[in-house]
Design a protein around this motif. Sequence first.
Motif, mmCIF file in Angstrom:
data_model
loop_
_atom_site.group_PDB
_atom_site.id
_atom_site.type_symbol
_atom_site.label_atom_id
_atom_site.label_comp_id
_atom_site.label_asym_id
_atom_site.label_seq_id
_atom_site.Cartn_x
_atom_site.Cartn_y
_atom_site.Cartn_z
ATOM 1 N N GLN A 185 17.701 10.483 33.817
ATOM 2 C CA GLN A 185 17.976 9.757 34.858
ATOM 3 C C GLN A 185 19.754 9.675 34.839
ATOM 4 O O GLN A 185 20.070 9.432 33.830
ATOM 5 C CB GLN A 185 17.298 8.297 34.856
ATOM 6 C CG GLN A 185 15.847 8.388 34.771
ATOM 7 C CD GLN A 185 15.314 8.328 33.549
ATOM 8 O OE1 GLN A 185 15.819 7.799 32.411
ATOM 9 N NE2 GLN A 185 14.251 9.155 33.560
ATOM 10 N N GLN A 186 20.176 9.818 36.089
ATOM 11 C CA GLN A 186 21.632 9.831 36.048
ATOM 12 C C GLN A 186 22.303 9.363 37.206
ATOM 13 O O GLN A 186 21.460 9.372 38.299
ATOM 14 C CB GLN A 186 21.928 11.525 36.002
ATOM 15 C CG GLN A 186 23.342 11.679 36.011
ATOM 16 C CD GLN A 186 23.703 13.100 35.921
ATOM 17 O OE1 GLN A 186 23.610 13.718 34.659
ATOM 18 N NE2 GLN A 186 24.178 13.770 36.664
ATOM 19 N N ILE A 187 23.473 8.800 37.414
ATOM 20 C CA ILE A 187 24.372 8.381 38.493
ATOM 21 C C ILE A 187 25.443 9.307 38.392
ATOM 22 O O ILE A 187 26.123 9.564 37.343
ATOM 23 C CB ILE A 187 24.706 6.922 38.379
ATOM 24 C CG1 ILE A 187 23.374 6.211 38.505
ATOM 25 C CG2 ILE A 187 25.424 6.416 39.409
ATOM 26 C CD1 ILE A 187 23.603 4.575 38.108
ATOM 27 N N THR A 188 25.950 9.960 39.676
ATOM 28 C CA THR A 188 26.750 10.812 39.847
ATOM 29 C C THR A 188 27.792 10.191 40.854
ATOM 30 O O THR A 188 27.286 10.237 42.076
ATOM 31 C CB THR A 188 26.492 12.068 40.111
ATOM 32 O OG1 THR A 188 25.604 12.632 39.044
ATOM 33 C CG2 THR A 188 27.535 13.163 40.134
ATOM 34 N N LEU A 189 28.967 10.207 40.663
ATOM 35 C CA LEU A 189 30.241 9.957 41.726
ATOM 36 C C LEU A 189 30.957 11.249 41.862
ATOM 37 O O LEU A 189 31.406 11.803 40.934
ATOM 38 C CB LEU A 189 31.106 8.918 41.367
ATOM 39 C CG LEU A 189 32.091 8.567 42.011
ATOM 40 C CD1 LEU A 189 31.838 8.121 43.480
ATOM 41 C CD2 LEU A 189 33.151 7.455 41.337
ATOM 42 N N HIS A 190 30.854 11.848 43.076
ATOM 43 C CA HIS A 190 31.683 12.793 43.572
ATOM 44 C C HIS A 190 32.950 12.534 44.122
ATOM 45 O O HIS A 190 33.088 11.508 45.236
ATOM 46 C CB HIS A 190 30.936 13.638 44.764
ATOM 47 C CG HIS A 190 29.562 14.337 44.415
ATOM 48 N ND1 HIS A 190 28.646 13.377 43.807
ATOM 49 C CD2 HIS A 190 29.033 15.238 44.096
ATOM 50 C CE1 HIS A 190 27.412 14.024 43.524
ATOM 51 N NE2 HIS A 190 27.843 15.361 43.700
ATOM 52 N N ASN A 191 34.171 13.069 43.829
ATOM 53 C CA ASN A 191 35.336 12.846 44.467
ATOM 54 C C ASN A 191 35.730 14.055 45.115
ATOM 55 O O ASN A 191 36.132 14.961 44.310
ATOM 56 C CB ASN A 191 36.238 12.172 43.322
ATOM 57 C CG ASN A 191 37.646 12.067 44.081
ATOM 58 O OD1 ASN A 191 37.922 12.138 45.113
ATOM 59 N ND2 ASN A 191 38.797 11.793 43.235
ATOM 60 N N ALA A 215 26.916 9.471 34.487
ATOM 61 C CA ALA A 215 26.373 8.967 33.385
ATOM 62 C C ALA A 215 24.942 8.841 33.490
ATOM 63 O O ALA A 215 24.167 8.938 34.210
ATOM 64 C CB ALA A 215 26.707 7.340 33.657
ATOM 65 N N GLN A 216 24.297 9.478 32.258
ATOM 66 C CA GLN A 216 22.840 9.903 32.101
ATOM 67 C C GLN A 216 22.188 9.135 31.013
ATOM 68 O O GLN A 216 23.043 8.977 29.764
ATOM 69 C CB GLN A 216 22.872 11.314 31.922
ATOM 70 C CG GLN A 216 21.703 12.127 31.871
ATOM 71 C CD GLN A 216 21.799 13.499 31.513
ATOM 72 O OE1 GLN A 216 21.359 13.821 30.451
ATOM 73 N NE2 GLN A 216 21.919 14.301 32.622
ATOM 74 N N LYS A 217 20.968 8.909 30.980
ATOM 75 C CA LYS A 217 19.979 8.559 30.015
ATOM 76 C C LYS A 217 18.903 9.540 29.963
ATOM 77 O O LYS A 217 18.546 10.023 30.835
ATOM 78 C CB LYS A 217 19.610 7.249 30.371
ATOM 79 C CG LYS A 217 20.336 6.106 30.548
ATOM 80 C CD LYS A 217 20.590 5.457 28.935
ATOM 81 C CE LYS A 217 19.705 4.882 28.202
ATOM 82 N NZ LYS A 217 20.287 4.444 26.891
ATOM 83 N N ARG A 249 24.948 9.741 27.765
ATOM 84 C CA ARG A 249 26.017 10.577 27.701
ATOM 85 C C ARG A 249 26.876 10.478 29.095
ATOM 86 O O ARG A 249 26.246 9.969 30.214
ATOM 87 C CB ARG A 249 25.495 12.182 27.714
ATOM 88 C CG ARG A 249 25.248 12.928 28.816
ATOM 89 C CD ARG A 249 25.005 14.302 28.676
ATOM 90 N NE ARG A 249 24.967 14.994 29.722
ATOM 91 C CZ ARG A 249 24.223 16.217 30.213
ATOM 92 N NH1 ARG A 249 23.733 16.888 29.152
ATOM 93 N NH2 ARG A 249 24.346 17.216 31.035
ATOM 94 N N ALA A 250 28.247 10.852 28.771
ATOM 95 C CA ALA A 250 29.054 10.884 30.237
ATOM 96 C C ALA A 250 29.629 12.270 30.299
ATOM 97 O O ALA A 250 29.933 12.987 29.480
ATOM 98 C CB ALA A 250 30.151 9.984 29.975
ATOM 99 N N GLY A 251 29.562 12.495 31.664
ATOM 100 C CA GLY A 251 29.996 14.103 31.960
ATOM 101 C C GLY A 251 31.291 14.103 33.199
ATOM 102 O O GLY A 251 31.258 13.255 33.683
#
Length: 202
Positions: A43-49, A61-63, A97-99
Amino acid sequence: KYMLSVDFGEANAVPSGVFRNSPGNYDAVTKYNGIIPIKSATQQITLHNQISTNSAIRFSAQKKKTSGTLKSSKLALSFLSGNAFQLEADMNMNETRAGLEYERVITKSHNVETFGIFGIFVGLVDLRLTEKETLPNSTSQSSTSSNSPIGGISVGFGQRFWTSEKTFFAFENKFNLYDGEPFDVSHQINEFASAIKIGEAF
């Protein structure tokens, strides 16, 4: 322009590494290697700039939870005779983890975008290995745990489908290479991951 997405995915991982442990009445080094890929759920949340028309920087940010059996790896033990060896081990791994990734749109067609991805990530892995040891006259079981930092690189591609001016869904495929050596951790993972993303631009 920014985009925020919620991502759900699955992955097949091939782990390898070294544990220093004492499964019996002796000190040992366990070398493990997964022959059959082990599945995980993410499961992950992604912010695109968006930094240009066709490029974006992504923060995520991922679990992740991974579990499986290393049956065919024959985990070798040191300080034992040639007649003693490991037959199997069960592995459970929880990762946070953070990417940071760079995304480049390769082609656009109406409401569909095809893009490539390259990035780096760091994380914390809680790894538990339950070993079943078979000796000539006995069988025993032991557990070893490791809470370790890990980092790596990812490369992949995907397609984004715009359902309106501000909403979209996307499919991504990635190859992730984990390596704990920069943190003096003897664990590595090769992983192929797929995910579906649902998001909105703002």
